[in-house]
Structure formats: structure tokens, C-alpha cells
Design a protein around this motif. Sequence first.
Motif, short mmCIF file in Angstrom:
data_model
loop_
_atom_site.label_atom_id
_atom_site.label_comp_id
_atom_site.label_asym_id
_atom_site.label_seq_id
_atom_site.Cartn_x
_atom_site.Cartn_y
_atom_site.Cartn_z
N MET A 70 41.93 28.03 33.00
CA MET A 70 41.35 28.61 34.19
C MET A 70 40.37 29.71 33.81
N ASN A 71 39.41 29.96 34.69
CA ASN A 71 38.37 30.95 34.41
C ASN A 71 38.15 31.81 35.64
N ARG A 72 38.30 33.13 35.49
CA ARG A 72 38.04 34.03 36.62
C ARG A 72 36.54 34.11 36.84
N ALA A 73 36.13 34.00 38.09
CA ALA A 73 34.71 33.78 38.35
C ALA A 73 33.94 35.01 38.75
N PHE A 74 34.56 35.99 39.42
CA PHE A 74 33.73 37.03 40.02
C PHE A 74 33.88 38.38 39.33
N SER A 75 33.95 38.39 37.98
CA SER A 75 33.84 39.65 37.26
C SER A 75 32.39 40.08 37.28
N LYS A 106 47.24 37.50 41.77
CA LYS A 106 46.24 37.01 40.81
C LYS A 106 46.95 36.54 39.54
N GLY A 107 46.16 35.86 38.69
CA GLY A 107 46.70 35.40 37.41
C GLY A 107 46.44 33.93 37.19
N THR A 108 46.05 33.62 35.94
CA THR A 108 45.75 32.23 35.59
C THR A 108 46.98 31.35 35.69
N GLU A 109 48.11 31.82 35.21
CA GLU A 109 49.34 31.03 35.27
C GLU A 109 49.80 30.82 36.71
N VAL A 110 49.54 31.82 37.54
CA VAL A 110 49.94 31.71 38.95
C VAL A 110 49.21 30.56 39.63
N VAL A 111 47.89 30.50 39.45
CA VAL A 111 47.12 29.44 40.10
C VAL A 111 47.37 28.09 39.42
N ARG A 112 47.65 28.10 38.11
CA ARG A 112 47.93 26.83 37.44
C ARG A 112 49.19 26.19 37.99
N ASP A 113 50.22 26.98 38.22
CA ASP A 113 51.45 26.43 38.81
C ASP A 113 51.21 25.94 40.23
N ASN A 155 40.43 31.03 58.20
CA ASN A 155 39.36 32.02 58.05
C ASN A 155 39.86 33.08 57.06
N CYS A 156 39.45 32.97 55.83
CA CYS A 156 39.91 33.86 54.76
C CYS A 156 38.87 34.97 54.57
N GLN A 157 39.20 36.17 55.04
CA GLN A 157 38.28 37.29 54.92
C GLN A 157 38.17 37.72 53.46
N LEU A 158 36.96 38.15 53.11
CA LEU A 158 36.67 38.39 51.69
C LEU A 158 37.54 39.51 51.11
N HIS A 159 37.81 40.56 51.87
CA HIS A 159 38.61 41.66 51.33
C HIS A 159 40.07 41.28 51.13
N ARG A 160 40.48 40.12 51.64
CA ARG A 160 41.84 39.64 51.43
C ARG A 160 41.94 38.67 50.25
N ILE A 161 40.82 38.21 49.74
CA ILE A 161 40.83 37.31 48.57
C ILE A 161 40.96 38.15 47.31
N SER A 162 41.99 37.88 46.52
CA SER A 162 42.28 38.68 45.33
C SER A 162 41.97 37.96 44.02
N PHE A 163 41.79 36.66 44.05
CA PHE A 163 41.55 35.92 42.80
C PHE A 163 40.86 34.61 43.12
N CYS A 164 39.93 34.19 42.26
CA CYS A 164 39.21 32.93 42.42
C CYS A 164 38.94 32.34 41.05
N ALA A 165 39.14 31.04 40.88
CA ALA A 165 38.97 30.44 39.56
C ALA A 165 38.72 28.95 39.70
N ASP A 166 38.07 28.39 38.67
CA ASP A 166 37.92 26.93 38.56
C ASP A 166 38.65 26.48 37.30
N ASP A 167 39.06 25.22 37.28
CA ASP A 167 39.86 24.68 36.18
C ASP A 167 38.93 24.05 35.15
#
Length: 291
Positions: free
Chosen positions: A1-6, A41-48, A92-104
Motif C-alpha cells: 500500500m502507498n499513502r497518497a497525500f503526503s 490509518k495504517g497500511t495493515e489496517v486497510v490491507r485487512d 458523503n465523506c467530508q474531507l476533514h473526516r478522511i484520515s487515510f487514503c491509499a492505492d494497492d
Amino acid sequence: MNRAFSRKKDKTWMHTPEALSKHYIPYNAKFLGSTEVEQPKGTEVVRDAVRKLKFARHIKKSEGQKTPKVELQISIYGVKILDPKTKEVQHNCQLHRISFCADDKTDKRIFTFICKDSESNKHLCYVFDSEKCAEEITLTIGQAFDLAYRKFLESGGKDVETRKQIAGLQKRIQELETENTELKNKVQDLENQLRITQVHASPAGSVTPKSPSTDIFDMVPFSPISPQSSTPTRNGTQPPPVPSRSTEIKRDLFGAEPFDPFSCGAGDFPPDIQSKLDEMQRQRWRGSKWD
């Protein structure tokens, strides 16, 4: 996984700032679903989460269910998930509530983000399948974060609070609209029940008989044209019979018989008047005899 918005100073974004701040960027994808996660957040979290939703999707696919298609609208205010045909907003996912974003990176079709639910305050992981645009969608969400952060710094944090207030008002408006619809349905049901009750209480075709009109003395008015009706009056008594008029004796308008001095008895007048009447009677008798 790769975190996208650093955020990086030399980062080159795909879209113009106006496209994300004044409008939105649309994408089409397949929605595998969402599931609750323990960490924001976390790569393992989204992978599961991806592994769990993929397994659930394989089971539904074996049962003949297709993966639903959705439209994503990305802007500095958040990510909207809509039905591509009806344009109905599903999430409707507001941006300030999104804590992690990634692609595989192992599966380039999959991308995901974690968002805190506004009602339950639980962290939900949303997983999507896009054959060609998974990485591009992830970068677009990252650019939206970068622009929103810059706007936050420029406004001193006031813009975020304003958006929160607007989001709260929009939610309240939606709740009121739902309550209004429910009340309208209840009123309509009550009106239908009232109509049914009135129909059963007053059967169709029933005619109320009309009683004859009476005067102030509760008597049926007399009609000189038609003979007297035998209908009883409202108090239940028959009207008195009209006395028959005699054809032999004529009466005056007061109902009295005409005066005839010769038909009266002898004791009805004084002596002097009676003697004159007797004389007149004898003369009358003589005249009739000679005739």
C-alpha cells in the motif's frame, strides 16, 4: 500500500486548483463496500479491510450478484459516492473526516480511504475497484487535501468551522425533510380513513322524506285549489272537518240566516209592533188570495 497525500513542496498535481475548489472531479468505479476498522490509518489496517471485502464480494459474485458501479465526485470539500444513473448520493465523506487514503501496488485496480462516520463516530474503510484510474483517484484526493490545507492556513481555520456548520445545517435540513414527508403521509392516511368512515355512516342512495311545510301555528297551509288533504299535522291530530254548506238556507257573510219578521213567534216583539205585524200579515194573505 502507498499513502497518497503526503504534502511535498515540489509536488506536481494533475488538476488545476479551480477544478477542485470551485467544481469537482468525477470518476467511475466499482464499490466493493465499507467495513469498520479499529485504527484511523495504517497500511495493515486497510490491507485487512481490502482482504475482508474482497472475500465478501467473491461470495456475492458466486450467488449471481454483480459489483455495484458508483460515481465519485472529489473536491476540497470531500468525496461523494453517487449512483451513476440517478445521481442519488449514497455516501458523503467530508474531507476533514478522511484520515487515510491509499492505492494497492500489488493490485493496481484497488484504492481505499478511511473516514470517520458523522453519526456513529466509527472509522469506516471504503474500498473501490477501478481498472485504470485507481492511482489517479488516489492522487486527486491527495491534491484536494493539499488545497484544503492551504485554504485553512489562509483563512486562519475559519473556513473549516464554517464548513462544519454548513454540514450540520444540511444534515438537519435532511432530517426535517424526512419528518415532513412522514407527517404528510400520516395526514393523507387520516383523510382516507375519514372518507371511509363517512361513506359507511351515510349509505349512498338514501333519501330523507320531506315533511310538509307548516305555518307558525304548526298547521298545514290551506290551498283553495286542491281539496283538503287527509295528511295529519305535525302534532299528530287530524284537522277539523269543514261543515257542508246548505243549499236550502242562504246565510250572510257572518254565517247568520236572513231576517224574516213574519216567521218570528208572537212573543218576540212588543204588543204595538206585534199588532202592526199581524195586520201586515192579514193584508199579505188577502192579497195572495185575490191573486
